[in-house]
Design an enzyme around this catalytic site. Structure first.
Site, PDB file in Angstrom:
ATOM      1  N   CYS A 201      -6.114   7.470  -5.498  1.00 40.34           N
ATOM      2  CA  CYS A 201      -5.427   6.267  -5.978  1.00 40.34           C
ATOM      3  C   CYS A 201      -5.661   6.145  -7.489  1.00 40.34           C
ATOM      4  O   CYS A 201      -6.452   6.910  -8.048  1.00 40.34           O
ATOM      5  CB  CYS A 201      -5.923   5.035  -5.231  1.00 40.34           C
ATOM      6  SG  CYS A 201      -7.570   4.494  -5.724  1.00 40.34           S
TER       7      CYS A 201
ATOM      8  N   GLU B 236       0.816  -1.211   0.000  1.00 42.22           N
ATOM      9  CA  GLU B 236       0.000   0.000   0.000  1.00 42.22           C
ATOM     10  C   GLU B 236       0.854   1.267   0.000  1.00 42.22           C
ATOM     11  O   GLU B 236       0.473   2.270  -0.582  1.00 42.22           O
ATOM     12  CB  GLU B 236      -0.945   0.021   1.215  1.00 42.22           C
ATOM     13  CG  GLU B 236      -2.008  -1.066   1.208  1.00 42.22           C
ATOM     14  CD  GLU B 236      -3.077  -0.870   0.150  1.00 42.22           C
ATOM     15  OE1 GLU B 236      -3.282   0.276  -0.313  1.00 42.22           O
ATOM     16  OE2 GLU B 236      -3.717  -1.870  -0.213  1.00 42.22           O
TER      17      GLU B 236
END
Length: 150
Positions: free
Chosen positions: A24, A15
């Site tokens: 993202c 992550e």
């Protein structure tokens, strides 16, 4: 079941940690170690300690959700870890609708589960579904962990 420290470290590595909110590749507002939700606002900043706290809360929630969707099937620690990591990335809803979960429920040792992990390597980039090399690597490592090879 409890998540292992090893998978927590792996998830954090995949992550990454960003202390300022960002979108993202799929366009979802995110902060810390992949934390999303209504509490994340554009421009938001947090400390590393807050990122760690959010991760602990999120990973515990995903662990509980995975236990619920898997049902009474007996999993090894590695199998549980890998499924939680996958759910952390794709969401519990997507996991619960997946062929991977159906195979796990029928036989958690089914070698075809490895290929099912590899079906979850696409992400939306600028609205277009694309195969992402980072997800391919993550899924390979999750599958290896699932089958005890990591």
């Amino acid at each position: 079941m409890e998540l292992s420290q090893k998978i927590k470290t792996m998830i954090k590595g995949w992550e990454g940690c960003r202390l300022t909110a960002y979108r993202c590749p799929s366009g979802v507002l995110t902060i810390g170690y992949g934390h999303t939700g209504a509490d994340v606002r554009p421009g938001m900043r947090i400390t590393r300690g807050k990122a760690d706290a959010l991760f602990e809360t999120d990973s515990a929630r995903f662990a509980s959700e995975v236990e619920r969707v898997v049902g009474p099937v007996k999993l090894t620690g590695n199998q549980f870890d890998a499924l939680v990591s996958l759910a952390y990335n794709i969401g519990t809803g997507a996991l619960s609708r997946s062929t991977l979960l159906r195979r796990v429920r029928l036989n958690p040792s089914d070698p075809a589960i490895r290929q099912e992990f590899m079906r979850h390597v696409n992400g939306r980039v600028n609205g277009v579904l694309k195969r992402l090399p980072g997800l391919e690597r993550r899924r390979r490592e999750e599958a290896d962990h699932y089958f005890g090879a990591s």
